[in-house]
Design an enzyme around this catalytic site. Structure first.
Site, mmCIF file in Angstrom:
data_model
loop_
_atom_site.group_PDB
_atom_site.id
_atom_site.type_symbol
_atom_site.label_atom_id
_atom_site.label_comp_id
_atom_site.label_asym_id
_atom_site.label_seq_id
_atom_site.Cartn_x
_atom_site.Cartn_y
_atom_site.Cartn_z
ATOM 1 N N ASP A 216 0.828 -1.207 0.000
ATOM 2 C CA ASP A 216 0.000 0.000 0.000
ATOM 3 C C ASP A 216 0.863 1.257 0.000
ATOM 4 O OD1 ASP A 216 -2.621 0.736 -0.233
ATOM 5 O OD2 ASP A 216 -2.976 0.956 1.916
ATOM 6 N N ASP A 262 -9.049 -1.931 2.369
ATOM 7 C CA ASP A 262 -8.754 -1.330 3.666
ATOM 8 C C ASP A 262 -9.784 -1.725 4.714
ATOM 9 O OD1 ASP A 262 -6.568 -0.028 2.533
ATOM 10 O OD2 ASP A 262 -7.815 1.645 1.866
#
Length: 474
Positions: A216, A262
């Protein structure tokens, strides 16, 4: 695929320059980000609760998919390749046609996910005399002992009603791409992900979250790939909420967004900790609530940093340390770190492997020893003795729960319709464990063989084998 963390942007295409928008008001931003946090918490909380009952389910259509340490290590690489592939597709081909194809794909997936999500709630509204009939969708390949199940899905009339209602939302999304329809599908995907994706232990969860932490950070800070794909990808893989809702109502178009990754990735770790709490049998959910609060803290910190620096933030940069660190600190304080990392909760498995049947060739090689380092039991399993015990693999869901089975590798193997996880390196006589085995028939066969070694005759065993078994028994 991971998306950019909550950030200002539009779900509209990036092919043409977007018209200038007035800056969002503080009230609009607070409403948008507060709604995103609430929408992220709902699938994690209820998905974790449903994962407990899912782990105990014997229905093949509801069995969870178990993530092993090898799967966790590969996931960031696969996700990176997928993300980069989508980025190149959007650069080379027409964005309109790509999104049309993806819309049809997610239209089908969204209907199925939403139907599965609302089914338990809808059951409460059906009258007691509702004519509910059972159905089974079954596709097999081959015949006899070589028959392999391709699809085995059980449903009833109530599920069909839920499917029809979900189809209405699907048509709405397909025709209008409305943000509410997008969020309904996104919430359904998230809840199903948390419910049906299970980590096999805490170490695997740390590997998965750690790998995606690096993934990420790199794709958000190192390149513009993730943000570009997030803005160009018209599919319900992100939750969105308009920051100008107070000014424009339901026709608002200045969105803040949060990727489903997420939500799902930390969510499956939080669900694992809930199952760990239940395994302690202390009637408390300390680790679940701790990790849940940690997720709120991490997501809130993401939004705060994003607002300060006016740049898209990788949410896992803040969520991973919080979701792993907070429960670890609690475990240190309670002296339960060892129990946490030894925790292994078996459940229905759909891992790859082979079943023991005579007259076949090996189809799978053993990857590695079990991570928890159990020692092999000194028990010799003779293939001729085990074969009668394991001819029918379709009943292995009903076998009693057992720890990972350790056994001598058999020489005769055949692929199983339910992919029972057993080692399959023919010719080797070393004692080795099954790979990520949970409800494996080998453990039952091992106990049966140890019991049968006291008998005078074992079907299929030679005199030399019987003599050796008698010596070991004495």
């Amino acid at each position: 695929m991971e998306e950019a963390a909550a950030h200002n942007g539009s779900a509209a295409g990036a092919g043409a320059p977007a018209p200038a928008r007035p800056p969002a008001t503080p009230e609009g931003m607070a409403l948008a980000y507060g709604s995103l946090v609430l929408m992220a918490l709902l699938p994690i909380f209820f998905g974790a609760l449903r994962s407990v009952s899912c782990a105990k389910s014997k229905n093949s259509s509801e069995m969870p998919e178990t993530i092993t340490s090898r799967d966790a290590a590969r996931f960031p690489i696969v996700a990176s390749c997928t993300l980069l592939g989508l980025y190149l597709f959007f650069k080379i081909f027409s964005q309109e046609y790509i999104n049309l194809l993806l819309s049809m794909y997610f239209f089908v997936l969204g209907i199925l996910a939403l139907s599965h999500t609302i089914s338990p709630m809808m059951n409460r509204f059906f009258p007691a005399n509702f004519p509910n009939k059972q159905y089974q969708l079954l596709f097999t390949q081959g015949s006899g002992e070589n028959k392999e199940e391709i699809v085995n899905y059980e449903f009833d009339t109530k599920d069909l009603v839920c499917l029809a209602l979900s189809s209405v939302v699907g048509v709405w999304y397909l025709l209008r791409k409305h943000w509410i329809a997008n969020n309904l599908f996104g919430l359904a995907f998230s809840l199903n992900g948390v419910e049906l994706l299970h980590l096999n232990n805490v170490s695997t969860g740390c590997i998965l979250l750690g790998g995606l932490f690096i993934y990420d950070v790199f794709w958000v800070f190192g390149t513009n790939v993730m943000v570009t794909v997030a803005k160009s990808f018209e599919a319900p893989i992100k939750l969105v909420f308009p920051q100008d809702l107070l000014e424009k109502g339901l026709d608002a178009d200045n969105f803040a967004m949060l990727g489903l990754g997420d939500i799902v990735i930390p969510g499956i770790f939080i669900a694992l900790l809930l199952r760990f709490d239940i395994s302690l049998k202390k009637n408390t959910h300390t680790y679940f609530y701790t990790s849940f609060v940690a997720y709120i803290f991490g997501l809130g910190l993401t939004i705060f940093i994003m607002h300060i620096f006016k740049h898209a933030q990788p949410a896992l940069l803040y969520l991973v340390p919080a979701c792993i660190g907070f429960p670890l600190l609690v475990a240190l304080a309670k002296g339960e770190v060892t129990e946490m990392f030894r925790f292994w909760l078996p459940g229905p498995m759909r891992a790859s492997g082979s079943c023991l049947l005579p007259g076949s060739q090996p189809s799978l090689s053993l990857a590695a020893a079990l991570p928890w380092g159990l020692q092999a039991r000194g028990a010799e399993l003779v293939g001729a003795t085990m074969n009668p015990l394991l001819k029918s693999c379709h009943t292995h869901q009903d076998l009693p729960t057992s720890p990972p089975c350790l056994a001598r590798r058999p020489a005769l193997l055949i692929p199983c319709s339910r992919n029972c996880p057993v080692p399959a390196d023919a010719g080797s006589k070393a004692l080795v464990p099954c790979s990520d085995c949970t409800r494996c028939p080998l453990s039952v066969a091992l106990a049966s063989y140890e019991e049968s070694s006291t008998r005078k005759e074992v079907p299929g065993a030679s005199k030399e084998e019987m003599t050796e078994a008698s010596k070991k028994e004495k």
